[in-house]
Motif scaffolding. Structure first.
Motif, short mmCIF file in Angstrom:
data_model
loop_
_atom_site.label_atom_id
_atom_site.label_comp_id
_atom_site.label_asym_id
_atom_site.label_seq_id
_atom_site.Cartn_x
_atom_site.Cartn_y
_atom_site.Cartn_z
N PHE A 1 1.16 -1.16 0.22
CA PHE A 1 0.16 -0.09 0.03
C PHE A 1 0.63 1.86 -0.30
CE2 PHE A 1 -2.94 3.49 2.35
CZ PHE A 1 -3.12 3.65 1.23
N VAL A 2 1.96 1.32 0.89
CA VAL A 2 2.87 2.21 0.96
C VAL A 2 3.14 2.74 -0.53
CG1 VAL A 2 4.71 3.78 1.83
CG2 VAL A 2 3.58 2.23 3.26
N ALA A 3 3.60 1.92 -1.18
CA ALA A 3 4.56 1.98 -2.27
C ALA A 3 3.69 2.46 -3.61
CB ALA A 3 4.88 0.45 -2.80
N ALA A 4 1.98 2.76 -3.23
CA ALA A 4 0.86 2.52 -4.49
C ALA A 4 0.97 3.80 -4.14
CB ALA A 4 0.04 1.16 -4.22
N VAL A 5 0.17 3.47 -3.19
CA VAL A 5 -0.71 5.21 -2.40
C VAL A 5 0.36 6.62 -2.57
CG1 VAL A 5 0.09 5.15 0.05
CG2 VAL A 5 -2.21 6.32 -0.80
N THR A 6 1.72 6.60 -2.12
CA THR A 6 2.95 7.04 -1.74
C THR A 6 3.43 7.55 -3.20
OG1 THR A 6 4.44 6.29 -1.25
CG2 THR A 6 3.63 6.91 0.09
N SER A 7 3.36 6.99 -4.29
CA SER A 7 3.73 7.60 -5.55
C SER A 7 2.10 8.04 -6.28
CB SER A 7 4.09 6.09 -6.28
OG SER A 7 3.74 4.80 -6.46
N SER A 8 1.19 8.19 -6.38
CA SER A 8 -0.12 8.29 -6.51
C SER A 8 -0.62 9.61 -5.97
CB SER A 8 -1.20 7.06 -6.44
OG SER A 8 -0.99 6.41 -7.24
N ASP A 9 -1.12 10.22 -6.72
CA ASP A 9 -1.57 11.37 -5.99
C ASP A 9 -3.64 11.00 -5.27
OD1 ASP A 9 -0.76 13.15 -7.24
OD2 ASP A 9 -1.95 13.90 -8.75
N CYS A 10 -3.75 11.63 -3.99
CA CYS A 10 -4.73 11.19 -3.42
C CYS A 10 -5.03 11.79 -2.11
CB CYS A 10 -3.86 10.36 -1.46
SG CYS A 10 -4.98 9.26 -0.90
N VAL A 11 -5.77 13.39 -3.47
CA VAL A 11 -6.73 14.11 -2.38
C VAL A 11 -8.30 14.15 -2.37
CG1 VAL A 11 -6.82 16.29 -3.10
CG2 VAL A 11 -4.68 15.63 -3.28
N ALA A 12 -8.76 14.83 -1.93
CA ALA A 12 -10.02 14.49 -1.46
C ALA A 12 -10.52 15.93 -1.01
CB ALA A 12 -10.99 13.28 -0.62
#
Length: 294
Positions: free
Chosen positions: A258-269
């Motif tokens: 999860f860390v690998a994927a989420v920290t290299s993707s935008d995650c904005v709400a």
């Protein structure tokens, strides 16, 4: 109309304890569910009733939802990179919440509010996110009125960054330029309490500041007054470590993926509240807040 009687599961976590405080300030009857007596003790001075039971064991939940109108589930396994718990997020989060949902369907519960997570294409395939999204699907299929509150990331999940800053260096996967707006537990609790009686199926919430992952790490250094020293780790390394740990430590494997994927993707709400990450880190570097009225 009389106020609903609430069962709050996960009442002593970062969000759960704020939900408990807000509900009692508003005069609600609240029964809490805790896995251990140690956790339950922290809620006894606030809640009307306290039940101690491990929600991953369905046979222990008999009667937990009797007389309850609304279930709020903040149940969820710890998201730190610790080693104590080996069970996967699916084996804990999905099992525990499914058992709670089954108990709700057998009684008079009308509404189920679930603390989920904000999904995005870059990381919604991960096992951590799938556990949340599969639980949402089970709640949707139950026929109960429901809302899924989906924070981008809660400040309390970033404690490992403060530990890194204290050691003098921080590690950020990839370039660190992916954006996110993590949110204070109080603001997540506010969102949950807003949909107590009714609300949209999905409520995605983020904090007031959109930061890069480098910016999040730098904020931890700022909180303790140290110059940021950030090392960038290849995302592929986290994926490899996740694969290596998949058999011997499923929980850590899930988290590394999860860390690998989420920290290299935008995650904005959508932004909510005004409580900043810097103030949160400074608070954690000093004296933590106690459970109970603010």
């Amino acid at each position: 109309m009389s106020q609903p009687r609430i069962l709050l599961a996960g009442a002593t976590g970062a969000v759960g304890r704020e939900v408990l405080r807000l509900l009692k300030e508003r005069g609600h009857f609240v029964r809490t569910l805790s896995r251990s007596e140690a956790n339950a003790a922290r809620a006894r001075s606030v809640a009307d009733e306290v039940v101690v039971a491990d929600a991953t064991r369905a046979e222990l939940l008999g009667g937990v939802t009797d007389g309850i109108d609304t279930v709020i589930s903040c149940l969820g396994a710890n998201v730190s990179l610790g080693l104590r718990e080996r069970r996967s997020f699916r084996d804990v989060d999905l099992v525990a919440n499914t058992n709670l949902l089954d108990a709700a369907k057998k009684s008079s519960v009308r509404r189920f509010i679930y603390l989920s997570a904000h999904p995005a294409p870059g990381y919604e395939h991960t096992r951590y996110m799938r556990a949340h999204l599969d639980m949402e699907e089970r709640i949707r299929a139950s026929g109960l009125s429901h809302t899924f509150v989906r924070p981008t990331g809660i400040y309390s999940s970033l404690g490992d960054l403060l530990s890194m800053a204290r050691m003098g260096f921080g590690s950020v996967p990839g370039s660190g330029e992916a954006k996110t707006n993590p949110i204070h537990p109080i603001d997540v609790a506010d969102a949950i309490c807003e949909v107590l009686s009714d609300g949209p199926e999905f409520l995605s919430v983020g904090g007031p500041e959109v930061l890069t992952r480098n910016g999040v790490m730098s904020t931890a250094f700022d909180a303790i007054g140290r110059k940021p020293r950030i090392m960038h780790s290849p995302v592929a390394l986290f994926r490899l470590m996740s694969l290596l740990f998949s058999v011997i430590h499923p929980r850590l494997s899930d988290m590394l993926e999860f860390v690998a994927a989420v920290t290299s993707s935008d995650c904005v709400a959508p932004a909510r509240g005004s409580r900043t990450l810097l103030l949160w880190f400074k608070e954690q570097a000093g004296q933590p807040r106690a459970l109970g009225p603010a």
